[in-house]
Design a protein around this motif. Structure first.
Motif, PDB file in Angstrom:
ATOM      1  N   GLY A  41       0.841  -1.186   0.000  1.00 59.05           N
ATOM      2  CA  GLY A  41       0.000   0.000   0.000  1.00 59.05           C
ATOM      3  C   GLY A  41       0.876   1.235   0.000  1.00 59.05           C
ATOM      4  O   GLY A  41       1.761   1.378   0.851  1.00 59.05           O
ATOM      5  N   ILE A  42       0.687   2.094  -0.986  1.00 57.15           N
ATOM      6  CA  ILE A  42       1.462   3.339  -1.094  1.00 57.15           C
ATOM      7  C   ILE A  42       0.504   4.482  -0.781  1.00 57.15           C
ATOM      8  O   ILE A  42      -0.306   4.891  -1.612  1.00 57.15           O
ATOM      9  N   VAL A  43       0.551   4.972   0.440  1.00 59.11           N
ATOM     10  CA  VAL A  43      -0.430   5.959   0.883  1.00 59.11           C
ATOM     11  C   VAL A  43       0.216   7.329   1.034  1.00 59.11           C
ATOM     12  O   VAL A  43       1.292   7.459   1.611  1.00 59.11           O
ATOM     13  N   SER A  44      -0.436   8.337   0.488  1.00 57.00           N
ATOM     14  CA  SER A  44       0.043   9.708   0.670  1.00 57.00           C
ATOM     15  C   SER A  44      -1.080  10.574   1.201  1.00 57.00           C
ATOM     16  O   SER A  44      -2.256  10.240   1.075  1.00 57.00           O
ATOM     17  N   ASN A  45      -0.688  11.695   1.795  1.00 53.59           N
ATOM     18  CA  ASN A  45      -1.655  12.697   2.254  1.00 53.59           C
ATOM     19  C   ASN A  45      -1.831  13.753   1.169  1.00 53.59           C
ATOM     20  O   ASN A  45      -1.895  14.943   1.446  1.00 53.59           O
ATOM     21  N   TRP A  46      -1.932  13.283  -0.095  1.00 55.20           N
ATOM     22  CA  TRP A  46      -2.014  14.217  -1.210  1.00 55.20           C
ATOM     23  C   TRP A  46      -3.357  14.935  -1.269  1.00 55.20           C
ATOM     24  O   TRP A  46      -4.408  14.331  -1.124  1.00 55.20           O
ATOM     25  N   MET A  58       2.708  12.944  -6.915  1.00 53.02           N
ATOM     26  CA  MET A  58       3.846  12.768  -7.824  1.00 53.02           C
ATOM     27  C   MET A  58       4.897  11.851  -7.209  1.00 53.02           C
ATOM     28  O   MET A  58       5.422  10.936  -7.869  1.00 53.02           O
ATOM     29  N   LEU A  59       5.200  12.068  -5.930  1.00 53.15           N
ATOM     30  CA  LEU A  59       6.166  11.195  -5.252  1.00 53.15           C
ATOM     31  C   LEU A  59       5.626   9.774  -5.163  1.00 53.15           C
ATOM     32  O   LEU A  59       6.370   8.799  -5.326  1.00 53.15           O
ATOM     33  N   GLY A  60       4.314   9.642  -4.912  1.00 56.05           N
ATOM     34  CA  GLY A  60       3.701   8.320  -4.851  1.00 56.05           C
ATOM     35  C   GLY A  60       3.821   7.570  -6.166  1.00 56.05           C
ATOM     36  O   GLY A  60       4.068   6.357  -6.194  1.00 56.05           O
ATOM     37  N   LYS A  61       3.645   8.286  -7.279  1.00 56.47           N
ATOM     38  CA  LYS A  61       3.773   7.657  -8.591  1.00 56.47           C
ATOM     39  C   LYS A  61       5.204   7.181  -8.835  1.00 56.47           C
ATOM     40  O   LYS A  61       5.429   6.106  -9.424  1.00 56.47           O
ATOM     41  N   LYS A  62       6.188   7.965  -8.395  1.00 61.60           N
ATOM     42  CA  LYS A  62       7.584   7.543  -8.543  1.00 61.60           C
ATOM     43  C   LYS A  62       7.861   6.291  -7.709  1.00 61.60           C
ATOM     44  O   LYS A  62       8.581   5.378  -8.144  1.00 61.60           O
ATOM     45  N   ILE A  63       7.280   6.239  -6.522  1.00 63.63           N
ATOM     46  CA  ILE A  63       7.462   5.064  -5.672  1.00 63.63           C
ATOM     47  C   ILE A  63       6.793   3.849  -6.295  1.00 63.63           C
ATOM     48  O   ILE A  63       7.363   2.748  -6.312  1.00 63.63           O
ATOM     49  N   SER A  65       6.349   3.291  -9.429  1.00 62.13           N
ATOM     50  CA  SER A  65       7.203   2.863 -10.544  1.00 62.13           C
ATOM     51  C   SER A  65       8.377   2.031 -10.054  1.00 62.13           C
ATOM     52  O   SER A  65       8.777   1.054 -10.695  1.00 62.13           O
ATOM     53  N   SER A  66       8.931   2.419  -8.890  1.00 65.21           N
ATOM     54  CA  SER A  66      10.053   1.658  -8.342  1.00 65.21           C
ATOM     55  C   SER A  66       9.602   0.297  -7.828  1.00 65.21           C
ATOM     56  O   SER A  66      10.341  -0.688  -7.913  1.00 65.21           O
ATOM     57  N   ILE A  67       8.363   0.205  -7.334  1.00 68.18           N
ATOM     58  CA  ILE A  67       7.805  -1.069  -6.874  1.00 68.18           C
ATOM     59  C   ILE A  67       7.667  -2.039  -8.048  1.00 68.18           C
ATOM     60  O   ILE A  67       7.951  -3.236  -7.935  1.00 68.18           O
ATOM     61  N   ILE A  68       7.231  -1.522  -9.194  1.00 67.50           N
ATOM     62  CA  ILE A  68       7.058  -2.359 -10.388  1.00 67.50           C
ATOM     63  C   ILE A  68       8.362  -3.044 -10.785  1.00 67.50           C
ATOM     64  O   ILE A  68       8.364  -4.174 -11.292  1.00 67.50           O
ATOM     65  N   ASN A  69       9.486  -2.363 -10.513  1.00 67.69           N
ATOM     66  CA  ASN A  69      10.790  -2.921 -10.888  1.00 67.69           C
ATOM     67  C   ASN A  69      11.233  -4.065  -9.981  1.00 67.69           C
ATOM     68  O   ASN A  69      12.226  -4.729 -10.264  1.00 67.69           O
ATOM     69  N   GLN A 236      12.887   6.341  -5.741  1.00 64.09           N
ATOM     70  CA  GLN A 236      13.277   5.274  -6.663  1.00 64.09           C
ATOM     71  C   GLN A 236      13.865   4.063  -5.942  1.00 64.09           C
ATOM     72  O   GLN A 236      13.683   2.920  -6.372  1.00 64.09           O
ATOM     73  N   LYS A 237      14.548   4.302  -4.832  1.00 63.63           N
ATOM     74  CA  LYS A 237      15.236   3.185  -4.167  1.00 63.63           C
ATOM     75  C   LYS A 237      14.471   2.602  -2.981  1.00 63.63           C
ATOM     76  O   LYS A 237      14.866   1.571  -2.426  1.00 63.63           O
ATOM     77  N   VAL A 238      13.337   3.229  -2.589  1.00 66.74           N
ATOM     78  CA  VAL A 238      12.634   2.766  -1.391  1.00 66.74           C
ATOM     79  C   VAL A 238      12.091   1.353  -1.571  1.00 66.74           C
ATOM     80  O   VAL A 238      11.953   0.593  -0.596  1.00 66.74           O
ATOM     81  N   SER A 239      11.794   0.949  -2.817  1.00 64.91           N
ATOM     82  CA  SER A 239      11.264  -0.402  -3.059  1.00 64.91           C
ATOM     83  C   SER A 239      12.253  -1.488  -2.643  1.00 64.91           C
ATOM     84  O   SER A 239      11.853  -2.567  -2.194  1.00 64.91           O
TER      85      SER A 239
END
Length: 562
Positions: A41-46, A58-63, A65-69, A236-239
């Motif tokens: 679950g990628i949750v933001s207070n957006w 925007m940061l959530g979308k980057k995260i 993308s990194s999860i997909i990898n 990018q690297k949090v995944s």
């Protein structure tokens, strides 16, 4: 044998008796091969109505993308609420700010539990966001990481850096004819130039720094600015790290211990952090079943000095720590080397705090942002826990030392923040007075609204060293001056603050940690008998439920204590 990391989601994805659930997951774009993956679950207070939060999607979308990898992971974005403290400050909307912390925690817990996510990456922005997501992650106790949204860049006008507090103080300066109407408008327009949380050591940056020291964020997360290259790299690297936590079964309660909480509090106090730290750490500790009380804050306050020359009491912003110090890890490493922090605490990297700091450069003191421990700004912390007949259950003072450590003066009493603000702006406050703002506590407010306007108006009017302010409400992280908040019991509950009258003598002693009304006990008891409790201000909706369930400020204003 490879360890399973989809321990929760498999209760849905591997259950052949849930065809409708599977059909809905296929509708989200999942393939059959994805049904073996751990769900994050990628949750933001957006939301786009607040600079602190407008970039979090925007940061959530980057995260994501990194999860997909990561071949064994799949991510699902969702959002929770937020309240802008800056926009609601001084309005009835501010009553919802602190209560939003509980809604944030409840909503994240609800989605993650209901959908059986295996891990969580949370992306908070504005200050109540951070403890809100932290409380939920502890309750869930599944592998989790917090990625802070980062702080805003500074504004600039007339050769001076600006931030959100500049706009509040500008009104006080305009009303005392220190600046013109044009200057005032330009300061307001240029104070907040883009996305990110308020830039000083206010509540958002205080909590972010504390949680990084506690081990719930990757190194540099708290100090990487919102739009920086570093923040993008972190996303990018949090995944990699969430997968590691899943494989090692490292959960928040393995990280959040009394020792790690002490690390967070020590760092925040060294940096001159917000008094809201008290409320939020008490709530976080309660969620983690850690015995951490006001007594622990006072103990730490006597142990650590202020070394951060940071706004609101100082000069610099979080961007200066990033640009000129090298980030919060440089300060953490210094405090570890000096024996202030404990290095053996586990963190979200899967390593200890000490090991995380192995390759971090040593601090260079050829700057004026962070002072050495042997030459601090103040020898002990600015946060003092005061007791006395006004606050037998405790109160929280923010005393940096520049305004002195002792104040004794006549009370000037107000039953609302609005009335106090009008008195300050209309120059009806006299030097030597103690402003009393009451009936603004957790139940009296309700919601214990944060107050930046009165303290900013006081500073803007040039009264910062000449008046004190006490309240059963709380202050913004941007507040400074001789201020005492969180007075418990609050006025609505029949605390002594309800019985103070204009002209009474109040003594604030930040050396002996006392807050005293100099009125004979017999007179106090007479006033108590005459006091009629005011009706609560709301009788329906969320704030009504909050009044009925919230604990006192000395217990963290939590709503799940029963």
């Amino acid at each position: 044998m490879k360890r399973k990391i989809n321990n929760f989601s498999r209760k849905i994805t591997k259950n052949s008796n849930l065809p409708a659930a599977h059909a809905m997951l296929y509708a989200t774009g999942m393939k059959e091969s994805d049904f073996c993956k751990a769900q994050i679950g990628i949750v933001s207070n957006w939301y786009d109505g607040n600079p602190c939060n407008m970039h979090l999607d925007m940061l959530g979308k980057k995260i994501k993308s990194s999860i997909i990898n990561q071949k064994d992971l799949i991510g699902f974005q969702f959002t929770t609420i937020g309240v802008s403290d800056g926009i609601t400050m001084g309005t009835p909307g501010m009553r919802f700010s602190l209560p939003s912390r509980e809604l944030i925690a409840d909503s994240i817990e609800t989605v993650v539990e209901a959908h059986h996510y295996d891990g969580v990456i949370a992306i908070p922005g504005c200050d109540k966001n951070i403890p809100g997501v932290m409380i939920s992650l502890i309750r869930l106790n599944r592998p989790s990481i917090i990625v802070y949204g980062g702080s805003i860049s500074s504004g600039f006008y007339n050769k001076k850096k600006l931030d959100i507090v500049s706009s509040f103080e500008a009104l006080g300066k305009k009303n005392t004819c220190q600046i013109s109407e044009e200057e005032y408008k330009n300061i307001v327009k240029k104070s907040c130039p883009g996305p990110g949380a308020c830039g000083g050591m206010y509540t958002a940056n205080t909590m972010a720094s504390a949680l990084e020291a506690m081990g719930m964020m990757l190194p540099y997360s708290s100090s990487s600015p919102s739009m920086s290259k570093n923040k993008k790299i972190e996303c990018q690297k949090v995944s990699i790290f969430i997968k590691n936590l899943l494989e090692k079964k490292i959960k928040p309660k393995d990280i959040v211990t009394k020792t790690s909480i002490e690390n967070g509090v020590k760092l925040a106090m060294c940096l001159g952090g917000s008094t809201n730290l008290i409320l939020h750490i008490l709530a976080i500790a309660k969620s983690a079943n850690v015995n951490f009380t006001l007594k622990d804050f006072q103990k730490i306050s006597n142990q650590v000095p202020i070394i951060g020359n940071l706004k609101p009491s100082g000069v610099f912003l979080m961007e200066d720590i990033h640009n000129n110090i090298g980030g919060i890890p440089v300060i953490i490493k210094y405090l570890l080397n000096e024996g202030i922090l404990y290095g053996d605490c586990l963190t979200v990297t899967g390593e200890t705090l000490c090991k995380n700091m192995k390759n971090i450069p040593n601090i260079n003191f050829n700057q004026k942002i962070i002072y050495p421990l042997n030459n601090p700004i103040k020898k002990n912390s600015h946060i003092r826990i005061l007791y006395g007949n006004i606050s037998p259950e405790g109160s929280v003072a923010k005393i940096t030392g520049k305004e002195g450590t002792f104040f004794r003066g006549k009370a000037n009493v107000f039953n609302s923040e609005k009335d106090a603000n009008q008195a300050i702006l209309n120059q009806k406050i006299q030097k030597g007075e103690v402003i009393v703002i009451r009936y603004v506590g957790p139940t009296g407010g309700p919601g214990m609204p944060e107050m930046l306007k009165p303290t900013s108006y006081i500073m803007g009017a040039g009264l910062g060293k000449n008046v004190a302010l006490i309240t059963d409400g709380r202050f913004s992280g941007g507040s400074h001056g001789f201020v005492v908040g969180h007075i418990t019991p609050e006025a609505q509950s029949g605390g002594l603050i309800a019985f103070i009258k204009n002209g009474d003598i109040i003594k604030i002693d930040a050396e002996n940690n006392t807050l005293t009304l100099e009125v004979e006990e017999e007179e106090i008891q007479r006033r108590k008998k005459e006091w009629i409790p005011p009706l609560i201000k709301v009788k329906r909706g969320y704030l009504y439920k909050y009044i009925k369930t919230v604990s006192t400020a000395s217990e963290g204003c939590v709503t799940d204590q029963f």
